[in-house]
Design a protein around this motif. Structure first.
Motif, PDB file in Angstrom:
ATOM      1  N   CYS A  52      45.775  33.679  24.900  1.00  0.00           N
ATOM      2  CA  CYS A  52      46.920  32.866  24.479  1.00  0.00           C
ATOM      3  C   CYS A  52      46.593  31.383  24.334  1.00  0.00           C
ATOM      4  O   CYS A  52      47.255  30.682  23.586  1.00  0.00           O
ATOM      5  N   ARG A  53      45.633  30.890  25.047  1.00  0.00           N
ATOM      6  CA  ARG A  53      45.196  29.492  25.043  1.00  0.00           C
ATOM      7  C   ARG A  53      46.217  28.514  25.633  1.00  0.00           C
ATOM      8  O   ARG A  53      46.050  27.306  25.558  1.00  0.00           O
ATOM      9  N   ILE A  54      47.323  29.023  26.204  1.00  0.00           N
ATOM     10  CA  ILE A  54      48.308  28.102  26.782  1.00  0.00           C
ATOM     11  C   ILE A  54      48.652  28.458  28.233  1.00  0.00           C
ATOM     12  O   ILE A  54      49.739  28.166  28.714  1.00  0.00           O
ATOM     13  N   GLY A  55      47.729  29.131  28.914  1.00  0.00           N
ATOM     14  CA  GLY A  55      47.942  29.379  30.338  1.00  0.00           C
ATOM     15  C   GLY A  55      49.018  30.388  30.658  1.00  0.00           C
ATOM     16  O   GLY A  55      49.639  30.316  31.710  1.00  0.00           O
ATOM     17  N   MET A  56      49.262  31.321  29.752  1.00  0.00           N
ATOM     18  CA  MET A  56      50.266  32.340  30.033  1.00  0.00           C
ATOM     19  C   MET A  56      49.669  33.726  30.251  1.00  0.00           C
ATOM     20  O   MET A  56      50.214  34.538  30.984  1.00  0.00           O
ATOM     21  N   CYS A  57      48.555  34.016  29.562  1.00  0.00           N
ATOM     22  CA  CYS A  57      48.083  35.399  29.569  1.00  0.00           C
ATOM     23  C   CYS A  57      47.141  35.675  30.735  1.00  0.00           C
ATOM     24  O   CYS A  57      47.015  36.811  31.174  1.00  0.00           O
ATOM     25  N   GLY A  58      46.506  34.651  31.245  1.00  0.00           N
ATOM     26  CA  GLY A  58      45.619  34.844  32.391  1.00  0.00           C
ATOM     27  C   GLY A  58      44.318  35.538  32.058  1.00  0.00           C
ATOM     28  O   GLY A  58      43.753  36.234  32.897  1.00  0.00           O
ATOM     29  N   SER A  59      43.788  35.373  30.836  1.00  0.00           N
ATOM     30  CA  SER A  59      42.516  36.052  30.517  1.00  0.00           C
ATOM     31  C   SER A  59      41.288  35.183  30.698  1.00  0.00           C
ATOM     32  O   SER A  59      40.191  35.709  30.791  1.00  0.00           O
ATOM     33  N   CYS A  60      41.427  33.864  30.687  1.00  0.00           N
ATOM     34  CA  CYS A  60      40.235  33.032  30.562  1.00  0.00           C
ATOM     35  C   CYS A  60      39.777  32.396  31.873  1.00  0.00           C
ATOM     36  O   CYS A  60      39.160  31.333  31.875  1.00  0.00           O
ATOM     37  N   ALA A  61      40.068  33.048  32.991  1.00  0.00           N
ATOM     38  CA  ALA A  61      39.614  32.497  34.268  1.00  0.00           C
ATOM     39  C   ALA A  61      38.094  32.529  34.347  1.00  0.00           C
ATOM     40  O   ALA A  61      37.470  33.541  34.038  1.00  0.00           O
ATOM     41  N   MET A  62      37.499  31.397  34.717  1.00  0.00           N
ATOM     42  CA  MET A  62      36.045  31.283  34.857  1.00  0.00           C
ATOM     43  C   MET A  62      35.756  30.391  36.051  1.00  0.00           C
ATOM     44  O   MET A  62      36.623  29.644  36.508  1.00  0.00           O
ATOM     45  N   TYR A  63      34.522  30.455  36.532  1.00  0.00           N
ATOM     46  CA  TYR A  63      34.102  29.599  37.650  1.00  0.00           C
ATOM     47  C   TYR A  63      33.524  28.329  37.045  1.00  0.00           C
ATOM     48  O   TYR A  63      32.409  28.311  36.543  1.00  0.00           O
ATOM     49  N   ILE A  64      34.336  27.271  37.032  1.00  0.00           N
ATOM     50  CA  ILE A  64      33.978  26.037  36.339  1.00  0.00           C
ATOM     51  C   ILE A  64      33.752  24.921  37.360  1.00  0.00           C
ATOM     52  O   ILE A  64      34.651  24.608  38.144  1.00  0.00           O
ATOM     53  N   MET A  79      30.424  29.623  35.027  1.00  0.00           N
ATOM     54  CA  MET A  79      29.958  30.938  35.450  1.00  0.00           C
ATOM     55  C   MET A  79      31.124  31.921  35.380  1.00  0.00           C
ATOM     56  O   MET A  79      32.277  31.510  35.293  1.00  0.00           O
ATOM     57  N   PRO A  80      30.820  33.219  35.431  1.00  0.00           N
ATOM     58  CA  PRO A  80      31.924  34.186  35.419  1.00  0.00           C
ATOM     59  C   PRO A  80      32.717  34.129  36.727  1.00  0.00           C
ATOM     60  O   PRO A  80      32.222  33.626  37.738  1.00  0.00           O
ATOM     61  N   LEU A  81      33.935  34.639  36.697  1.00  0.00           N
ATOM     62  CA  LEU A  81      34.787  34.698  37.878  1.00  0.00           C
ATOM     63  C   LEU A  81      34.075  35.476  38.983  1.00  0.00           C
ATOM     64  O   LEU A  81      33.605  36.587  38.742  1.00  0.00           O
ATOM     65  N   PRO A  82      33.962  34.907  40.170  1.00  0.00           N
ATOM     66  CA  PRO A  82      33.251  35.614  41.254  1.00  0.00           C
ATOM     67  C   PRO A  82      34.012  36.853  41.738  1.00  0.00           C
ATOM     68  O   PRO A  82      35.177  37.051  41.385  1.00  0.00           O
ATOM     69  N   ASN A  83      33.335  37.649  42.544  1.00  0.00           N
ATOM     70  CA  ASN A  83      33.903  38.835  43.198  1.00  0.00           C
ATOM     71  C   ASN A  83      34.290  39.950  42.237  1.00  0.00           C
ATOM     72  O   ASN A  83      35.054  40.845  42.590  1.00  0.00           O
TER      73      ASN A  83
END
Ligand code: HEM
Lengths: 129, 110, 241
Positions: free
Chosen positions: C57-69, C92-96
């Protein structure tokens, strides 16, 4: 080499952690001091009993050794520090458990640490004077 | 299930009570009676009062429960599987240390 | 190096091919109001088409783009490059979570646990009238806020208890369970309490607050978990039914 037995996606973990949260450090220290204190009471109970079983003379002799050894003297300050830390952070955790302080957890931690530092310095002054 | 909630609660209760009895223990040793070297006769003189004895028995009770239950928590956190064996060992250890501690306290009031 | 340029150090790994992961470095021009998601998009569009990541979604609604930044899990789309305070960005990718490729993680374990607590509302069948719950009741206020979860998995990736114990249900699912259990109309609250009250449920939380530290919606799962612990104990004494 990747392990072919495992599903491909399971083969690597980054083990990246979050270190910025005060609570994370508070927890690690709480755990270290907790385990340290467990080791101490194991030692404490066995030393007390094993000297007392040989009478009051043996008890006095044991405590003279323990309380005059300079290395143990400093270790004791560490022990008191561990109790103070574990106890004060324990209060912080107990506050959460009764539903208090979630929005102020960092401030509560630092206030507890200020109190703890004062208490520790006080004990150090008594002990080293 | 049942045990989880109850041991969690007991860990908190023992923590709160330790705050009192461990606090008293340290107060007695560092502030009220800051001896250079603790002597058996002095400790015995203190322990004649019933309240001192009570403090030490409670300290043993809460301290040992809190310590060993805490240790168990740490192990479960890291994925402990052999639960029953571990619990048995910890209970035996706890009861033994309680007996050993009680023996020490009794030496002062005999 | 000009300050109008970003040094992006990105984790690369294809478990099907690579023995070990590596980091690739990319220079990306900085534009105003650039989010970290724009950085990885730029890399994929103009530098290396094989970079894998997930977004929608690019607007913080869908929750797909979590990354370890730069040291913590964040939503790439909601993280302004400027807010990082540096032009050096390590992604980096999301841990765990298992890694599918590069920055794309497999959310399966996360949603397996999400399913365990039955993440949907089950109404009491005997209720014929709509329940009356005052919108200004304090309890309602807290639930409302905790409902904002977008299941991005940032908290799950940040939780050190999940990291050391893969069975732990984790902050997101427990938070969801709380919003349902606290709902007076819920018909299966005891069943849910029995799930979250198991050994690998709420008792594994030790108030580290990593979840709250990283939540892009500013939720405090730690508090929901504490509410659940309380209800588990009360239920044992027959007070919470
Ligand atoms: C001064 C009073 C004390 C207070 C207020 C206190 C408080 C607490 C609390 C609230 C916990 C639970 C932490 C959690 O679940 O996240 C805990 C854990 C623990 N405590 Fe204490 N404690 C005290 C004294 C002691 C003593 C004397 C010992 C050792 C002999 C000890 C050993 C432990 C251990 C091993 C744990 C488990 C560590 C962990 O879960 O991270 N505590 N303490």
């Amino acid at each position: 080499m990747p392990n072919r037995e495992m599903a491909a996606s399971q083969r690597y973990a980054t083990h990246s952690q979050v270190w910025g949260a005060v609570g994370m450090w508070a927890w690690i220290l709480h755990r270290i001091t907790g385990i340290g204190l467990v080791l101490y009471i194991l030692l404490h109970t066995t030393l007390m009993a094993s000297s007392l079983i040989r009478g009051s003379e043996a008890f006095n002799a044991m405590l003279t050794i323990l309380m005059t050894n300079p290395v143990l003297h400093y270790m004791e300050l560490l022990l008191v520090g561990a109790v103070i830390y574990h106890g004060l952070n324990g209060i912080r955790l107990l506050l959460f458990d009764i539903g208090i302080g979630f929005s102020r957890q960092k401030e509560i931690f630092w206030s507890a640490m200020a109190v703890g530092a004062a208490m520790w310095i006080y004990v150090i002054m008594i002990k080293l004077s | 299930m049942l045990v989880n909630a109850i041991t969690w609660l007991l860990q908190r209760i023992s923590a709160a009570l330790l705050l009192v009895v461990l606090g008293l223990h340290l107060w007695l040793l560092y502030v009220a009676n800051p001896a250079e070297i603790i002597q058996f006769s002095e400790a015995k003189a203190r322990l004649v009062t019933g309240s001192y004895v009570t403090i030490y028995v409670l300290l043993l009770l809460f301290g040992l429960f809190h310590a060993l239950n805490g240790l168990y928590t740490v192990m479960v956190d890291t994925g402990l599987r052999a639960r029953l064996v571990t619990i048995s060992i910890l209970v035996i250890l706890g009861v033994t240390l309680f007996g050993v501690g009680l023996y020490s306290v009794v030496q002062f009031i005999m | 190096m000009s300050s109008r340029e970003i040094n992006a150090k990105i984790f690369r790994y294809d478990p099907e091919v690579d023995a070990e992961p590596r980091f690739d470095e990319f220079k990306v021009p900085l534009i105003d109001n650039m989010a970290v998601l724009d950085v990885v998009m730029h890399v994929q569009n103009y530098i290396d088409k094989t970079l894998a990541f997930r977004c929608s979604c690019r607007i913080g609604m869908c929750g797909s783009c979590a990354m370890y930044i730069n040291g913590k899990p964040r939503l790439a789309c909601r993280t302004q490059v400027k807010s990082l305070g540096t032009n050096n960005i390590t992604i980096m990718p999301l841990p765990n979570l298992p890694i599918i490729r590069d920055l794309a993680t497999d959310m399966e374990p996360f949603f397996e646990k999400w399913k365990k607590i039955k993440p949907y509302y089950v109404g009491k069948s005997e209720l014929t009238e709509p329940a009356v719950i005052r919108p200004d009741s304090g309890e309602r206020e807290f639930i409302d806020q905790m409902l904002d979860c977008i299941t991005c998995g940032c908290c799950y990736g940040a939780c050190s208890m999940v990291a050391t114990n893969e069975d732990y249900i984790g902050p997101a699912a427990l938070n969801r369970a709380y919003t349902l259990i606290a709902d007076k109309r819920d018909a299966i609250r005891i069943e849910r309490i029995n799930v979250v009250g198991r050994s690998y449920g709420v008792w594994r939380c030790h108030d580290q607050f990593n979840c709250a530290e990283v939540c892009p919606k500013k939720l405090v799962p730690t508090k929901s978990i504490q509410q659940l612990k309380k209800r588990c104990v009360l239920q044992k004494f027959g007070i919470f039914k």
